[in-house]
Design an enzyme around this catalytic site. Structure first.
Site, PDB file in Angstrom:
ATOM      1  N   ASN A  57     -10.317  -0.580   0.383  1.00  0.00           N
ATOM      2  CA  ASN A  57      -8.863  -0.495   0.362  1.00  0.00           C
ATOM      3  C   ASN A  57      -8.365  -0.998  -0.985  1.00  0.00           C
ATOM      4  O   ASN A  57      -8.431  -2.189  -1.267  1.00  0.00           O
ATOM      5  CB  ASN A  57      -8.287  -1.341   1.509  1.00  0.00           C
ATOM      6  CG  ASN A  57      -6.775  -1.314   1.590  1.00  0.00           C
ATOM      7  OD1 ASN A  57      -6.090  -0.952   0.640  1.00  0.00           O
ATOM      8  ND2 ASN A  57      -6.253  -1.737   2.730  1.00  0.00           N
ATOM      9  N   HIS A  81      -3.092   6.673   2.464  1.00  0.00           N
ATOM     10  CA  HIS A  81      -3.635   5.391   2.030  1.00  0.00           C
ATOM     11  C   HIS A  81      -4.994   5.153   2.669  1.00  0.00           C
ATOM     12  O   HIS A  81      -5.176   5.347   3.877  1.00  0.00           O
ATOM     13  CB  HIS A  81      -2.670   4.275   2.404  1.00  0.00           C
ATOM     14  CG  HIS A  81      -3.237   2.911   2.259  1.00  0.00           C
ATOM     15  ND1 HIS A  81      -3.866   2.481   1.114  1.00  0.00           N
ATOM     16  CD2 HIS A  81      -3.297   1.867   3.136  1.00  0.00           C
ATOM     17  CE1 HIS A  81      -4.283   1.240   1.284  1.00  0.00           C
ATOM     18  NE2 HIS A  81      -3.950   0.845   2.499  1.00  0.00           N
ATOM     19  N   CYS A 114       0.802  -1.223   0.000  1.00  0.00           N
ATOM     20  CA  CYS A 114       0.000   0.000   0.000  1.00  0.00           C
ATOM     21  C   CYS A 114       0.836   1.274   0.000  1.00  0.00           C
ATOM     22  O   CYS A 114       0.305   2.370  -0.176  1.00  0.00           O
ATOM     23  CB  CYS A 114      -0.951  -0.011   1.196  1.00  0.00           C
ATOM     24  SG  CYS A 114      -1.953  -1.515   1.286  1.00  0.00           S
TER      25      CYS A 114
END
Length: 322
Positions: A277, A247, A113
């Site tokens: 996500n 993120h 990420c």
């Protein structure tokens, strides 16, 4: 004269199919209330006919069209992903071939990420050493990497891609950065395990290839280590930050970070409620969305923080002058 990298265009693409929390509740023991109260996620886009390279190709084509440039003018294509189509060829090479960027070097970067910020940092160095134009793309099809019977992970992730065009500029845009990793905590998040298999192996290791995550460890890592990194980078930059583009993992993480950084929560932009996500794609998708809304304007000299964090463990923070 040293050139610097400037983001001159943004783009994003997500698959057409949207899966709601209520739809997930039809195939696993969960509910909209359970998911949303713990994560801030309502919907996620899920690929059905497209792989990671397809999403990234759409982003690359959009960037070329927005900038009105030819693919042959690109010097590099960097793709941050942990869900590539193949181990080889790279997603970046598939994109390069599809758009006809015959003069561009191309490779993938795997930093989970944090991948987009890692790649943006590398793109900056390529510009400083002579490149003129390049694409930085984060793309993931996480739906192929998760166990759809495991509600602790399956409810969190979505598919998508986002990216930027980076061009040489006489103005410094990347003002401060800190790129970090800690492999001693590597097993906190794993995905895609491949055992050694050949005629000379007596016993093949029995480990799951699905994404597995120690949720509490990752939450603590994000709110402690990443918050510290952001604090240090912002203090070192001596800039007043307009917005934070972090993120998009969990709204609770952003809530806690805002408190730790003593910063108004509204400065932490978010869209995980609609996308979940999307790992390396989350920051560029958010950036493109906010540019489209007019919250952010390229060339405005707004000061933003990009910060990605995840498996590896990896984390990367930069103060960027739009």
């Amino acid at each position: 004269m040293t050139n610097f990298g400037a983001i001159t265009a943004t783009a994003s693409y997500t698959p057409e199919k949207i899966v709601t929390n209520d739809q997930l509740a039809e195939i696993m023991a969960t509910s909209d209330e359970w998911i949303y109260s713990r994560t801030g996620i309502k919907n996620r886009h899920i690929a059905t006919i497209e792989n990671t390279s397809d999403l990234c190709m759409k982003v690359a084509s959009q960037l070329l069209e927005k900038a009105q440039i030819e693919a042959s003018q690109l010097d590099f294509i960097l793709v941050a992903t942990m869900t590539p189509d193949y181990n080889c060829p790279s997603v970046a090479c598939l994109v390069q071939g599809a758009i006809g960027a015959k003069n561009a070097l191309a490779f993938d970067l795997s930093a989970a990420c944090a991948g987009f910020v890692y790649a943006l940092s590398i793109g900056e160095k390529l510009i400083q050493t002579g490149s003129k134009k390049g694409l930085i793309i984060g793309g993931e099809v996480f739906s192929k990497a998760i166990d759809w019977q495991d509600r602790t992970t399956a409810v969190l992730f979505g598919d998508g891609a986002g990216g930027v065009l980076l061009e040489a500029s006489s103005t410094k845009h990347l003002l401060k950065e800190k790129i970090q990793a800690d492999g001693t905590r590597a097993m906190s998040l794993t995905s895609g395990y491949e055992a050694v298999k050949n005629p000379y192996v007596e016993k093949v290791a029995n480990k799951s290839s699905y994404l597995q995550m120690a949720g509490r460890d990752i939450f603590d890592f994000a709110t402690r280590d990443v918050s510290q990194s952001i604090t240090e980078v912002v203090l070192e930059s001596e800039e007043t930050i307009d917005y934070y583009l972090l993120h998009q993992a969990n709204s609770r993480i952003l809530d806690k970070m805002a408190r730790k950084l003593k910063t108004p929560r509204e400065k932490f932009l978010q869209n995980m409620d609609q996308y979940g996500n999307t790992s390396a794609a989350s920051i560029p998708i958010l950036l493109d969305e906010q540019v489209g809304k007019g919250t952010l304007t390229l060339g405005s000299h707004q000061k933003v923080v990009f910060s990605g964090f995840g498996g590896g463990l990896t984390w990367a923070t930069m103060v960027y002058n739009l």
